[in-house]
Every structure is written in C-alpha cells, then in structure tokens.
Design a protein around this motif. Structure first.
Motif, PDB file in Angstrom:
ATOM      1  N   GLY A  99       7.561   6.393   6.074  1.00 54.29           N
ATOM      2  CA  GLY A  99       8.831   7.106   6.023  1.00 54.29           C
ATOM      3  C   GLY A  99       9.933   6.289   5.386  1.00 54.29           C
ATOM      4  O   GLY A  99      10.737   6.808   4.608  1.00 54.29           O
ATOM      5  N   ALA A 100       9.975   4.988   5.695  1.00 57.58           N
ATOM      6  CA  ALA A 100      11.020   4.128   5.139  1.00 57.58           C
ATOM      7  C   ALA A 100      10.827   3.905   3.647  1.00 57.58           C
ATOM      8  O   ALA A 100      11.770   4.026   2.857  1.00 57.58           O
ATOM      9  N   VAL A 101       9.596   3.583   3.247  1.00 58.03           N
ATOM     10  CA  VAL A 101       9.319   3.315   1.841  1.00 58.03           C
ATOM     11  C   VAL A 101       9.524   4.571   0.996  1.00 58.03           C
ATOM     12  O   VAL A 101      10.006   4.504  -0.139  1.00 58.03           O
ATOM     13  N   ALA A 102       9.202   5.735   1.548  1.00 62.69           N
ATOM     14  CA  ALA A 102       9.305   6.975   0.789  1.00 62.69           C
ATOM     15  C   ALA A 102      10.737   7.280   0.367  1.00 62.69           C
ATOM     16  O   ALA A 102      10.960   7.842  -0.704  1.00 62.69           O
ATOM     17  N   VAL A 103      11.717   6.927   1.181  1.00 65.28           N
ATOM     18  CA  VAL A 103      13.113   7.293   0.880  1.00 65.28           C
ATOM     19  C   VAL A 103      13.937   6.136   0.346  1.00 65.28           C
ATOM     20  O   VAL A 103      15.003   6.356  -0.224  1.00 65.28           O
ATOM     21  N   GLY A 105       0.819  -1.211   0.000  1.00 65.80           N
ATOM     22  CA  GLY A 105       0.000   0.000   0.000  1.00 65.80           C
ATOM     23  C   GLY A 105       0.847   1.251   0.000  1.00 65.80           C
ATOM     24  O   GLY A 105       0.588   2.207  -0.749  1.00 65.80           O
ATOM     25  N   ALA A 106       1.884   1.268   0.847  1.00 63.49           N
ATOM     26  CA  ALA A 106       2.775   2.419   0.891  1.00 63.49           C
ATOM     27  C   ALA A 106       3.532   2.574  -0.426  1.00 63.49           C
ATOM     28  O   ALA A 106       3.775   3.697  -0.873  1.00 63.49           O
ATOM     29  N   SER A 107       3.888   1.468  -1.053  1.00 63.01           N
ATOM     30  CA  SER A 107       4.589   1.534  -2.341  1.00 63.01           C
ATOM     31  C   SER A 107       3.705   2.176  -3.400  1.00 63.01           C
ATOM     32  O   SER A 107       4.179   2.987  -4.215  1.00 63.01           O
ATOM     33  N   PHE A 108       2.427   1.830  -3.395  1.00 63.06           N
ATOM     34  CA  PHE A 108       1.515   2.447  -4.361  1.00 63.06           C
ATOM     35  C   PHE A 108       1.396   3.949  -4.118  1.00 63.06           C
ATOM     36  O   PHE A 108       1.415   4.745  -5.060  1.00 63.06           O
ATOM     37  N   GLY A 109       1.287   4.336  -2.840  1.00 63.97           N
ATOM     38  CA  GLY A 109       1.197   5.760  -2.538  1.00 63.97           C
ATOM     39  C   GLY A 109       2.427   6.512  -3.007  1.00 63.97           C
ATOM     40  O   GLY A 109       2.321   7.608  -3.572  1.00 63.97           O
ATOM     41  N   GLY A 110       3.610   5.932  -2.783  1.00 61.86           N
ATOM     42  CA  GLY A 110       4.832   6.579  -3.222  1.00 61.86           C
ATOM     43  C   GLY A 110       4.956   6.614  -4.734  1.00 61.86           C
ATOM     44  O   GLY A 110       5.348   7.636  -5.313  1.00 61.86           O
ATOM     45  N   ALA A 111       4.622   5.496  -5.395  1.00 57.70           N
ATOM     46  CA  ALA A 111       4.700   5.450  -6.859  1.00 57.70           C
ATOM     47  C   ALA A 111       3.728   6.440  -7.486  1.00 57.70           C
ATOM     48  O   ALA A 111       4.052   7.104  -8.483  1.00 57.70           O
ATOM     49  N   LEU A 153       2.756  11.660 -10.277  1.00 57.39           N
ATOM     50  CA  LEU A 153       2.138  12.982 -10.312  1.00 57.39           C
ATOM     51  C   LEU A 153       3.151  14.110 -10.148  1.00 57.39           C
ATOM     52  O   LEU A 153       2.772  15.281 -10.181  1.00 57.39           O
ATOM     53  N   GLY A 154       4.423  13.751  -9.931  1.00 54.37           N
ATOM     54  CA  GLY A 154       5.454  14.763  -9.798  1.00 54.37           C
ATOM     55  C   GLY A 154       5.404  15.526  -8.491  1.00 54.37           C
ATOM     56  O   GLY A 154       5.793  16.704  -8.447  1.00 54.37           O
ATOM     57  N   LEU A 155       4.965  14.883  -7.436  1.00 53.01           N
ATOM     58  CA  LEU A 155       4.859  15.542  -6.144  1.00 53.01           C
ATOM     59  C   LEU A 155       6.206  15.535  -5.432  1.00 53.01           C
ATOM     60  O   LEU A 155       7.099  14.772  -5.764  1.00 53.01           O
ATOM     61  N   GLY A 156       6.341  16.374  -4.431  1.00 55.81           N
ATOM     62  CA  GLY A 156       7.594  16.488  -3.706  1.00 55.81           C
ATOM     63  C   GLY A 156       7.764  15.410  -2.658  1.00 55.81           C
ATOM     64  O   GLY A 156       6.909  14.530  -2.469  1.00 55.81           O
ATOM     65  N   SER A 157       8.898  15.491  -1.940  1.00 54.06           N
ATOM     66  CA  SER A 157       9.233  14.473  -0.945  1.00 54.06           C
ATOM     67  C   SER A 157       8.216  14.440   0.194  1.00 54.06           C
ATOM     68  O   SER A 157       7.854  13.365   0.682  1.00 54.06           O
ATOM     69  N   LEU A 158       7.737  15.603   0.621  1.00 54.52           N
ATOM     70  CA  LEU A 158       6.784  15.645   1.726  1.00 54.52           C
ATOM     71  C   LEU A 158       5.489  14.957   1.358  1.00 54.52           C
ATOM     72  O   LEU A 158       4.947  14.153   2.131  1.00 54.52           O
ATOM     73  N   LEU A 159       4.971  15.231   0.171  1.00 52.52           N
ATOM     74  CA  LEU A 159       3.743  14.583  -0.282  1.00 52.52           C
ATOM     75  C   LEU A 159       3.982  13.112  -0.597  1.00 52.52           C
ATOM     76  O   LEU A 159       3.050  12.303  -0.521  1.00 52.52           O
ATOM     77  N   LEU A 160       5.194  12.750  -0.961  1.00 53.16           N
ATOM     78  CA  LEU A 160       5.523  11.347  -1.177  1.00 53.16           C
ATOM     79  C   LEU A 160       5.371  10.566   0.123  1.00 53.16           C
ATOM     80  O   LEU A 160       4.799   9.480   0.150  1.00 53.16           O
ATOM     81  N   ASN A 176      10.328   7.504 -20.577  1.00 53.24           N
ATOM     82  CA  ASN A 176      11.558   8.275 -20.710  1.00 53.24           C
ATOM     83  C   ASN A 176      11.891   9.113 -19.479  1.00 53.24           C
ATOM     84  O   ASN A 176      13.040   9.506 -19.292  1.00 53.24           O
ATOM     85  N   THR A 177      10.892   9.378 -18.643  1.00 47.41           N
ATOM     86  CA  THR A 177      11.136  10.247 -17.493  1.00 47.41           C
ATOM     87  C   THR A 177      10.692   9.610 -16.181  1.00 47.41           C
ATOM     88  O   THR A 177      11.505   9.289 -15.322  1.00 47.41           O
ATOM     89  N   THR A 178       9.394   9.396 -16.048  1.00 47.75           N
ATOM     90  CA  THR A 178       8.842   8.961 -14.764  1.00 47.75           C
ATOM     91  C   THR A 178       9.094   7.494 -14.477  1.00 47.75           C
ATOM     92  O   THR A 178       9.384   7.126 -13.338  1.00 47.75           O
ATOM     93  N   LEU A 179       8.982   6.644 -15.472  1.00 44.40           N
ATOM     94  CA  LEU A 179       9.093   5.195 -15.254  1.00 44.40           C
ATOM     95  C   LEU A 179      10.430   4.780 -14.647  1.00 44.40           C
ATOM     96  O   LEU A 179      10.446   3.988 -13.695  1.00 44.40           O
ATOM     97  N   PRO A 180      11.578   5.250 -15.159  1.00 42.60           N
ATOM     98  CA  PRO A 180      12.848   4.849 -14.522  1.00 42.60           C
ATOM     99  C   PRO A 180      12.917   5.231 -13.048  1.00 42.60           C
ATOM    100  O   PRO A 180      13.447   4.461 -12.237  1.00 42.60           O
TER     101      PRO A 180
END
Length: 330
Positions: free
Chosen positions: A244-248, A94-100, A105-112, A167-171
C-alpha cells in the motif's frame, strides 16, 4: 498520548507551512469548520490550500510513514535483530517491481496495489528459500539473502524502465520510484488506507504474540504459540503494508529502520507499547520530512532522497555499535 499529540502538532504545522503561508489559527478554524457548524474564518484561497492541497498530502504521508515504521518494527521482532527493515530483506524492491510493472502495463491504482503486494510477498518467499537451513537464520544470512533478493528485483525494475516508452511511461515510473507524495489526492489516500490500516491492525492485535515470538521459536512453542504460522501472518501483514505504501508513494527507504529504533529508545522493547508508538512516530516523521522536501528549495526534493540521507548514517552507526555481535552470529 505524547506521541499522538506530537503527531497532531507536526500535522498542523505541515498544513500551515509552505509557499503560501496560512496562519496556524486559520488552519485550526478551517479544520474545525469541517466538523462543527462554525465559520471557517478565512478566505477561499486558504481553504483550498489547506483542504485540497496540503491535507491529502499530510494524510498520505501519515499512512506511508506509519505503515513502513510499524512494519519495520514487526520484522525486527520476528527476525530477532534490530537491523532488519523492509528494504534490507528485499520486500520494497519486490513491491517496487510490481508497481513499476503495473505502470508499464497501464493498470489502475487497484491493480497497482495488487501487483506491489504480490511481488512483495514473492520477495519474502525468495528470502526464506535463500536463508532456510539448519541452525537458524543469523543476521549475516538475512542481509546477504536480502541483498540477493533486492538486487534481483532491482534488476527487473531496471529492465522495466529500459523497455518503457521514454515519452509517456518512463517519466511516470521514474518519478514514482524516487518516492514522493506530491501528487497526493483523497483517492490515493483511500487506495493506501485499506492495505496499510488492515496490515497495521493485524500487527497491533498480535503485538503481545510478537513479544513472545521475539524470544525465539522454542520459547514461543512452549507458551502455546505456533511460531511458523504466526511468523507468516506477520510477514503477510507487513507485505500488505509495504504494498500500500509503495503503490502511492514509491520506494521511500530507511523509514522502517530508523523510526523503530527511535521509538525503542523512548518506550523500550515491549511491543505492546512499541508498535503503537512506532506507528504514530513514523507518521509524524514522514509528514515532517515531506514538509522539508517541499519548502527547503525552489524545487521539490524527492521524499526517498531525504529519508535515505537520514537513514543511511543511522544504519552505519548501528552497524558499528553491533559490530562484534554481528560477526559472532555469522
């Protein structure tokens, strides 16, 4: 005390070992110079390697490993089964989906972090909806519920990777999902520090109550606790840690299963001692695994690959050891 010394020793070795070798005495001098008014006693290259490249990586590995480990130990206690981990119950998926989704969507680290936390909590809610019913929650139902929840969010992660720009987001999404602390910076350490430490502090403050909760709801209620409310506090704390762990670092698997067992074999089942030791051992474990990941081959092995290679055989051995009890409780 021994686990803390072990953690410091592993961290010092990690700072010294790598493509560019730094003598351990120089590492000590460099770190001491950041605290005390003493000369570093090394050249600028060694200082840059230790302080700017390896130290953020060691700190991030410490937070990820310690957080996932203490979260796994707490889940094993409240579910009253040593085979439970954040991965098995679907929280990491679940956390992986939220981060992905946040990366898509190009959100920042805090929203990640916020997205990972929110969907980790959603995964917990789904698990309880699946496993709720009379007669408690046997292990088989927990595992099946976790498989359903994890598969659902894994499918959503696959959908996100399918529609992402190749070319951008997927990698970025694929690299993040494999699990790594290679891109560690002090900013990422700060991003992980707040949720991981907040959740860990909550668990450590509740460690004697977790002892009581592991006895069962009836015994906990007889001793004056409210099992339902306490369980949710623990679950939210674990979800925050996993977020927090999954996000970083991405989805680093099996840590929350392997390390609590090693700590339990060492210090016993008392969570007043088990949780702090698990926290320290988990940090040392990921630091050691990450050191192997960046030094074993010419390239860098993804962190999640190595932890799975260690954790999967351990889980298999635990299943075989507890086979009779598993089927009796089903």
């Amino acid at each position: 005390m021994v686990s803390a010394v072990f953690l410091v020793a592993v961290g010092m070795v990690a700072l010294a070992v790598g493509r560019y070798q730094v003598p351990l005495s120089h590492v000590v001098q460099i770190l001491a110079a950041q605290v005390f008014p003493v000369p570093a006693g090394s050249d600028a290259t060694e200082e840059s390697v230790v302080l700017l490249v390896r130290l953020p990586r060691v700190l991030l590995g410490l937070l990820v490993g310690a957080g996932l480990s203490i979260g796994g130990a707490a889940l094993q206690a409240i579910f009253r089964n040593p085979l439970v981990s954040p991965e098995i119950i679907g929280v990491s998926a679940g956390a992986s989906f939220g981060g992905a989704l946040a990366i898509l969507l190009g959100l920042g680290s805090l929203l990640l972090v916020g997205g990972a936390f929110a969907f980790g909590l959603v995964a917990l809610v789904l698990l309880f909806l699946i496993t709720s019913g009379r007669g408690g929650t046997p292990l088989l139902m927990i595992v099946l519920g976790g498989v359903v929840t994890g598969s659902f969010f894994s499918a959503l992660v696959s959908l996100v990777t399918y529609i992402a720009d190749p070319n951008t987001t997927l990698p970025a999404i694929v690299f993040w999902l494999l699990g790594s602390v290679a891109s560690a910076t002090y900013a990422k350490v700060l991003v992980a520090l707040i949720p991981v430490l907040l959740g860990a502090v909550v668990l450590l403050l509740l460690r004697w109550r977790i002892n009581v909760l592991s006895l069962g709801d009836e015994d906990a209620a007889a001793l004056g606790l409210r099992p339902g409310r306490l369980r949710w506090v623990v679950l939210v704390a674990v979800a925050l840690i996993v977020a927090g762990a999954v996000a970083v670092s991405g989805a680093v698997s099996w840590v929350g299963l392997v390390i609590p067992h090693l700590a339990r074999m060492w210090v016993g089942p008392d969570h007043r001692v088990l949780l702090p030791v698990t926290f320290l051992l988990g940090g040392a474990y990921i630091i050691a695994i990450d050191t192997i990941a960046r030094t074993a081959t010419a390239g860098e092995i993804p962190l999640g690959v190595l932890t799975a290679l260690v954790g999967a055989p351990v889980f298999f051995l635990l299943l075989r050891r507890n086979r009779d009890r598993i089927w009796d409780s089903a």
